[in-house]
Scaffold this active site. Structure first.
Site, PDB file in Angstrom:
ATOM      1  N   LYS A 295       0.848  -1.193   0.000  1.00 30.79           N
ATOM      2  CA  LYS A 295       0.000   0.000   0.000  1.00 30.79           C
ATOM      3  C   LYS A 295       0.884   1.245   0.000  1.00 30.79           C
ATOM      4  CE  LYS A 295      -4.549   0.898   1.897  1.00 30.79           C
ATOM      5  NZ  LYS A 295      -5.260   1.036   0.638  1.00 30.79           N
TER       6      LYS A 295
ATOM      7  N   GLU B 121      -7.396  -5.461 -10.426  1.00 32.61           N
ATOM      8  CA  GLU B 121      -8.220  -4.935  -9.340  1.00 32.61           C
ATOM      9  C   GLU B 121      -8.667  -3.528  -9.699  1.00 32.61           C
ATOM     10  OE1 GLU B 121      -6.449  -3.987  -5.566  1.00 32.61           O
ATOM     11  OE2 GLU B 121      -4.450  -3.844  -6.422  1.00 32.61           O
TER      12      GLU B 121
HETATM   13  N1  PLP Z   1      -7.038  -2.650  -3.468  1.00 32.62           N
HETATM   14  C1  PLP Z   1      -6.650  -1.377  -3.371  1.00 32.62           C
HETATM   15  C2  PLP Z   1      -5.903  -0.796  -4.496  1.00 32.62           C
HETATM   16  C3  PLP Z   1      -6.992  -0.624  -2.240  1.00 32.62           C
HETATM   17  O1  PLP Z   1      -6.627   0.654  -2.142  1.00 32.62           O
HETATM   18  C4  PLP Z   1      -7.720  -1.223  -1.208  1.00 32.62           C
HETATM   19  C5  PLP Z   1      -8.061  -0.472  -0.008  1.00 32.62           C
HETATM   20  O2  PLP Z   1      -7.471  -0.620   1.016  1.00 32.62           O
HETATM   21  C6  PLP Z   1      -8.098  -2.550  -1.351  1.00 32.62           C
HETATM   22  C7  PLP Z   1      -7.735  -3.237  -2.487  1.00 32.62           C
HETATM   23  C8  PLP Z   1      -8.880  -3.237  -0.292  1.00 32.62           C
HETATM   24  O3  PLP Z   1      -8.077  -3.630   0.766  1.00 32.62           O
HETATM   25  P1  PLP Z   1      -8.679  -3.799   2.218  1.00 32.62           P
HETATM   26  O4  PLP Z   1      -9.812  -4.739   2.111  1.00 32.62           O
HETATM   27  O5  PLP Z   1      -7.541  -4.382   3.008  1.00 32.62           O
HETATM   28  O6  PLP Z   1      -9.074  -2.470   2.674  1.00 32.62           O
HETATM   29  C1  COI Z   2      -9.282   1.651   2.029  1.00 38.48           C
HETATM   30  O1  COI Z   2     -10.224   0.999   1.639  1.00 38.48           O
HETATM   31  O2  COI Z   2      -8.977   1.743   3.224  1.00 38.48           O
HETATM   32  C2  COI Z   2      -8.426   2.364   1.114  1.00 38.48           C
HETATM   33  O3  COI Z   2      -7.351   2.683   1.487  1.00 38.48           O
HETATM   34  C3  COI Z   2      -8.933   2.703  -0.205  1.00 38.48           C
HETATM   35  C4  COI Z   2      -8.680   4.136  -0.474  1.00 38.48           C
HETATM   36  C5  COI Z   2      -8.554   4.284  -1.924  1.00 38.48           C
HETATM   37  C6  COI Z   2      -9.695   5.007   0.173  1.00 38.48           C
END
Ligand code: PLP
Ligand code: COI
Length: 342
Positions: free
Chosen positions: A183, A219
């Site tokens: 991230k 994604e």
């Molecule tokens: N993919 C991306 C590019 C994201 O920014 C996020 C957000 O966090 C996710 C997937 C989903 O991840 P999570 O379910 O851990 O929030």
């Molecule tokens: C999240 O879901 O926490 C993310 O970081 C996604 C973001 C693009 C708001």
């Protein structure tokens, strides 16, 4: 006392709450975790984050359960992912212990802003770390700041539970063996152009293809993707260059072990997308957003579930996941981390 806020009408936006957790890395080590009332950061004009985008972040939420507890959902997985992001970006690792201390302290300090059960809002927690020391040659900084802020939020995609329309992007998000699986802030900087243009064209989000062959689904800009087949199997793309979403991993577990559905994590080609009957974007911010239409270069792939309501499988997954997060449905062992008020 919980604040009197119009929780039901919150968007997904920043508010500066009274407290944030702050920890600074100097002289080769992390200092003490502090709570600060200062929403501003003062750093070198030549900071690593400003010159070479040396930063990563996380996103998780705190919820009020039906019986009035304040919980966060699987924060250990966010802590682990932040650790991995730090390693890949040559940032001194934010340890899971630091992460959990900051989480407990920042949510507790801002407890009046955790939205009540059933309000439709949640407290979004944003941990982040960046190079604050000066660099001019391309190199890791020698000083860093880790902060954890939080704010009450509503739905990420406008419309909430209404299906959205998304497009297959002509831009690429993350190279094979690049930084797509962490991230890093830079992954989002390079997506801004694509997302601004997609929004201007009336799409809620972009779906990215694998850059090497541009034939497989990777994604979305801010969420992973799930599909449902005609026979009710929940399918999600497998790729080394997508973010290992906590929400997606939880949904796949819930589908298989709680709802007894068939699940598959495998490569998903763009060519087979019209065969699926439902689609959703999943993430902390997105929760599970149903997708009604994917525009593939002017050709609409319209899912049978349509643009009015989520399809039945997405709806069931949404109800079960949010039921677990809000304590209505018993959570698998270790999924809810309670934050106890003093
Ligand atoms: N993919 C991306 C590019 C994201 O920014 C996020 C957000 O966090 C996710 C997937 C989903 O991840 P999570 O379910 O851990 O929030
Ligand atoms: C999240 O879901 O926490 C993310 O970081 C996604 C973001 C693009 C708001």
């Amino acid at each position: 006392m919980t604040k009197n806020i119009d929780w039901g009408n919150l968007g997904f936006g920043y508010t500066d709450l009274p407290y944030r957790a702050v920890c600074e890395y100097k002289n080769g080590k992390w200092g003490e975790m502090q709570l600060s009332e200062d929403p501003y950061v003062r750093i070198s004009e030549c900071a690593g984050v400003l010159q070479y985008s040396q930063s990563c972040f996380e996103g998780l939420k705190a919820y009020t359960t039906q019986d009035g507890r304040i919980v966060t959902f699987r924060p250990d997985l966010n802590a682990e992912r932040m650790y991995n992001s730090c390693k890949r970006l040559e940032i001194p690792a934010v340890t899971p212990e630091m992460f959990m201390e900051a989480l407990d302290r920042v949510v507790k300090a801002n407890i009046e802003y955790v939205p009540p059960f059933g309000s439709g809002a949640t407290l979004y927690v944003r941990p982040y770390v960046f190079g604050s020391g000066a660099v001019i040659g391309v190199a890791p900084a020698d000083e860093y700041i880790f902060r954890m802020i939080c704010m009450p939020v509503g739905p990420y995609y406008k419309g909430g539970a209404k299906p959205i329309k998304v497009k297959i992007s002509d831009f690429d998000r993350a190279a094979p063996r690049g930084t797509g699986d962490i991230k890093a802030g830079l992954n989002y900087a390079m997506s801004l152009y694509a997302s601004v243009h997609a929004h201007a064209e009336g799409y809620a989000e972009n779906i990215y293809l694998d850059p090497a062959t541009r034939t497989k689904i990777e994604e979305a800009g801010g969420a992973n993707v799930i599909f449902v087949t005609k026979d009710g199997t929940v399918v999600t793309p497998k790729s080394d260059s997508i973010l290992p979403s906590v929400t997606r991993r939880s949904i796949m577990y819930v589908a298989e072990h709680i709802l007894g559905m068939k699940t598959e994590q495998r490569e998903v080609t763009l060519a087979e997308v019209p065969d699926f009957v439902e689609c959703g974007l999943c993430g902390t911010a997105a929760v599970i957003s149903p997708v009604g239409i994917i525009d593939n270069h002017g050709e609409d792939i319209v899912f049978p579930s349509g643009m009015e309501h989520p399809g039945p499988v997405i709806q069931k997954l949404y109800d079960t996941l949010t039921g677990i997060q809000s304590g209505r449905i018993e959570a698998p062992e270790g999924w809810l981390h309670e934050i106890k008020a003093d």
